[in-house]
Design a protein around this motif. Sequence first.
Motif, PDB file in Angstrom:
ATOM      1  N   ASP A  35      39.577  65.116  34.762  1.00  0.00           N
ATOM      2  CA  ASP A  35      40.543  64.014  34.771  1.00  0.00           C
ATOM      3  C   ASP A  35      40.162  62.948  35.787  1.00  0.00           C
ATOM      4  O   ASP A  35      40.224  61.740  35.499  1.00  0.00           O
ATOM      5  N   VAL A  36      39.781  63.379  36.985  1.00  0.00           N
ATOM      6  CA  VAL A  36      39.411  62.418  38.028  1.00  0.00           C
ATOM      7  C   VAL A  36      38.114  61.716  37.665  1.00  0.00           C
ATOM      8  O   VAL A  36      37.972  60.506  37.894  1.00  0.00           O
ATOM      9  N   VAL A  37      37.171  62.451  37.077  1.00  0.00           N
ATOM     10  CA  VAL A  37      35.917  61.834  36.653  1.00  0.00           C
ATOM     11  C   VAL A  37      36.190  60.777  35.578  1.00  0.00           C
ATOM     12  O   VAL A  37      35.598  59.697  35.597  1.00  0.00           O
ATOM     13  N   ASP A  38      37.097  61.082  34.648  1.00  0.00           N
ATOM     14  CA  ASP A  38      37.469  60.102  33.615  1.00  0.00           C
ATOM     15  C   ASP A  38      38.032  58.835  34.255  1.00  0.00           C
ATOM     16  O   ASP A  38      37.689  57.716  33.852  1.00  0.00           O
ATOM     17  N   GLU A  39      38.908  59.009  35.244  1.00  0.00           N
ATOM     18  CA  GLU A  39      39.508  57.861  35.918  1.00  0.00           C
ATOM     19  C   GLU A  39      38.445  57.059  36.674  1.00  0.00           C
ATOM     20  O   GLU A  39      38.429  55.816  36.619  1.00  0.00           O
ATOM     21  N   PHE A  40      37.558  57.758  37.360  1.00  0.00           N
ATOM     22  CA  PHE A  40      36.492  57.094  38.109  1.00  0.00           C
ATOM     23  C   PHE A  40      35.587  56.295  37.168  1.00  0.00           C
ATOM     24  O   PHE A  40      35.250  55.132  37.441  1.00  0.00           O
ATOM     25  N   ILE A  41      35.196  56.910  36.044  1.00  0.00           N
ATOM     26  CA  ILE A  41      34.326  56.234  35.075  1.00  0.00           C
ATOM     27  C   ILE A  41      35.021  55.010  34.492  1.00  0.00           C
ATOM     28  O   ILE A  41      34.414  53.935  34.325  1.00  0.00           O
ATOM     29  N   ASP A  42      36.306  55.145  34.183  1.00  0.00           N
ATOM     30  CA  ASP A  42      37.063  54.016  33.631  1.00  0.00           C
ATOM     31  C   ASP A  42      37.103  52.853  34.621  1.00  0.00           C
ATOM     32  O   ASP A  42      36.917  51.685  34.238  1.00  0.00           O
ATOM     33  N   LEU A  43      37.334  53.158  35.893  1.00  0.00           N
ATOM     34  CA  LEU A  43      37.359  52.108  36.914  1.00  0.00           C
ATOM     35  C   LEU A  43      35.990  51.440  37.055  1.00  0.00           C
ATOM     36  O   LEU A  43      35.901  50.218  37.221  1.00  0.00           O
ATOM     37  N   CYS A  44      34.929  52.250  36.990  1.00  0.00           N
ATOM     38  CA  CYS A  44      33.581  51.691  37.087  1.00  0.00           C
ATOM     39  C   CYS A  44      33.288  50.770  35.913  1.00  0.00           C
ATOM     40  O   CYS A  44      32.726  49.677  36.085  1.00  0.00           O
ATOM     41  N   GLN A  45      33.656  51.179  34.718  1.00  0.00           N
ATOM     42  CA  GLN A  45      33.391  50.383  33.526  1.00  0.00           C
ATOM     43  C   GLN A  45      34.187  49.083  33.515  1.00  0.00           C
ATOM     44  O   GLN A  45      33.753  48.092  32.938  1.00  0.00           O
ATOM     45  N   ARG A  46      35.339  49.099  34.176  1.00  0.00           N
ATOM     46  CA  ARG A  46      36.153  47.878  34.259  1.00  0.00           C
ATOM     47  C   ARG A  46      35.794  47.025  35.471  1.00  0.00           C
ATOM     48  O   ARG A  46      36.397  45.970  35.696  1.00  0.00           O
ATOM     49  N   GLY A  47      34.820  47.481  36.262  1.00  0.00           N
ATOM     50  CA  GLY A  47      34.380  46.702  37.410  1.00  0.00           C
ATOM     51  C   GLY A  47      35.339  46.720  38.580  1.00  0.00           C
ATOM     52  O   GLY A  47      35.254  45.863  39.475  1.00  0.00           O
ATOM     53  N   ARG A  48      36.240  47.714  38.607  1.00  0.00           N
ATOM     54  CA  ARG A  48      37.245  47.767  39.663  1.00  0.00           C
ATOM     55  C   ARG A  48      36.659  48.174  41.011  1.00  0.00           C
ATOM     56  O   ARG A  48      37.268  47.912  42.054  1.00  0.00           O
ATOM     57  N   LEU A  49      35.499  48.835  41.007  1.00  0.00           N
ATOM     58  CA  LEU A  49      34.930  49.285  42.275  1.00  0.00           C
ATOM     59  C   LEU A  49      34.045  48.225  42.932  1.00  0.00           C
ATOM     60  O   LEU A  49      33.686  48.363  44.106  1.00  0.00           O
ATOM     61  N   LYS A  50      33.689  47.170  42.193  1.00  0.00           N
ATOM     62  CA  LYS A  50      32.890  46.093  42.780  1.00  0.00           C
ATOM     63  C   LYS A  50      33.701  45.360  43.842  1.00  0.00           C
ATOM     64  O   LYS A  50      34.842  44.954  43.604  1.00  0.00           O
ATOM     65  N   GLY A  51      33.119  45.217  45.019  1.00  0.00           N
ATOM     66  CA  GLY A  51      33.822  44.541  46.111  1.00  0.00           C
ATOM     67  C   GLY A  51      34.768  45.439  46.884  1.00  0.00           C
ATOM     68  O   GLY A  51      35.426  44.977  47.831  1.00  0.00           O
ATOM     69  N   MET A  52      34.845  46.710  46.519  1.00  0.00           N
ATOM     70  CA  MET A  52      35.719  47.633  47.234  1.00  0.00           C
ATOM     71  C   MET A  52      35.174  47.865  48.640  1.00  0.00           C
ATOM     72  O   MET A  52      34.000  48.180  48.818  1.00  0.00           O
ATOM     73  N   LEU A  53      36.018  47.692  49.648  1.00  0.00           N
ATOM     74  CA  LEU A  53      35.590  47.798  51.048  1.00  0.00           C
ATOM     75  C   LEU A  53      35.768  49.213  51.578  1.00  0.00           C
ATOM     76  O   LEU A  53      36.625  49.965  51.114  1.00  0.00           O
ATOM     77  N   PHE A  54      34.936  49.538  52.569  1.00  0.00           N
ATOM     78  CA  PHE A  54      35.142  50.771  53.320  1.00  0.00           C
ATOM     79  C   PHE A  54      36.221  50.502  54.360  1.00  0.00           C
ATOM     80  O   PHE A  54      36.035  49.696  55.278  1.00  0.00           O
ATOM     81  N   ARG A  55      37.362  51.163  54.188  1.00  0.00           N
ATOM     82  CA  ARG A  55      38.544  50.880  55.010  1.00  0.00           C
ATOM     83  C   ARG A  55      38.506  51.611  56.351  1.00  0.00           C
ATOM     84  O   ARG A  55      38.911  51.069  57.374  1.00  0.00           O
ATOM     85  N   HIS A  56      38.070  52.859  56.318  1.00  0.00           N
ATOM     86  CA  HIS A  56      38.050  53.669  57.537  1.00  0.00           C
ATOM     87  C   HIS A  56      36.754  54.444  57.605  1.00  0.00           C
ATOM     88  O   HIS A  56      36.251  54.928  56.591  1.00  0.00           O
ATOM     89  N   ILE A  57      36.236  54.555  58.827  1.00  0.00           N
ATOM     90  CA  ILE A  57      35.012  55.317  59.068  1.00  0.00           C
ATOM     91  C   ILE A  57      35.229  56.173  60.314  1.00  0.00           C
ATOM     92  O   ILE A  57      35.447  55.654  61.410  1.00  0.00           O
ATOM     93  N   ILE A  58      35.197  57.471  60.113  1.00  0.00           N
ATOM     94  CA  ILE A  58      35.331  58.410  61.222  1.00  0.00           C
ATOM     95  C   ILE A  58      33.994  59.137  61.358  1.00  0.00           C
ATOM     96  O   ILE A  58      33.591  59.880  60.461  1.00  0.00           O
TER      97      ILE A  58
END
Length: 234
Positions: free
Chosen positions: A101-124
């Motif tokens: 289910d999560v892989v399906d959601e991730f793939i859908d977001l990638c295909q719609r270009g939703r991950l382009k420009g996504m920032l790294f919010r926190h780095i520990i």
Amino acid sequence: MAKIKPQALLLQSKRKKGPNRISVTSIVLFTLIVVLALCFLFSSYKHWSQRSSFQAENQELVVEDENSFMDSKKSDLPGYAIIDTHKGSITVELFKDSSPDVVDEFIDLCQRGRLKGMLFRHIIKHYVIQAGDIDKLGSIEDWTTRGKHYSQLDTSLKHEAFMLGTSKAKHDNQGFDLYITTAPMPDLSEKLIVFGRVIKGEDVVQEIEEVDTDEHYQPKSGIGITNVTLKPKI
């Protein structure tokens, strides 16, 4: 009174004691009836045996078709993703079987270009890097305390470094977030759903991990994802 001759008496006695003869016609009719009955029984047995075999074959075909459909559906999903960042590319293997289910959601977001420009919010450092639409990591003190504690433990733990996951919170109204661990996290399942692992580009993850952050573990300079390419094989 007239006397009956001995020969006549003998013939009369034989007629009374002798068995009744069965006619040829009766024998033929009886034989035909038996043959027809046997033919009927044989044809009935053959019909039902063929019908049972046909039903069994149909059931097997249905099961095979369903399994092949499910297998083809799984095989159609990309198995890998190349995440391009400002620091370089990170190749991840997606866990299609364990987290479909999560892989399906991730793939859908990638295909719609939703991950382009996504920032790294926190780095520990020595723990995790987070990118996504959600500008909230939860209790920073909780994450950092656990990170310092787990960095001193044996590395042969259940959850290794360089695992790809997302938070268990519903993403409907909050967006989507990505986590890449940089150290073993034994309690990973409490916070994240793991759906992949880094197989190439660990050095890029570590380079992102080393960027300067403020007191809230947010990068001082913008760094994020520039593109994601899905691949069936690597």
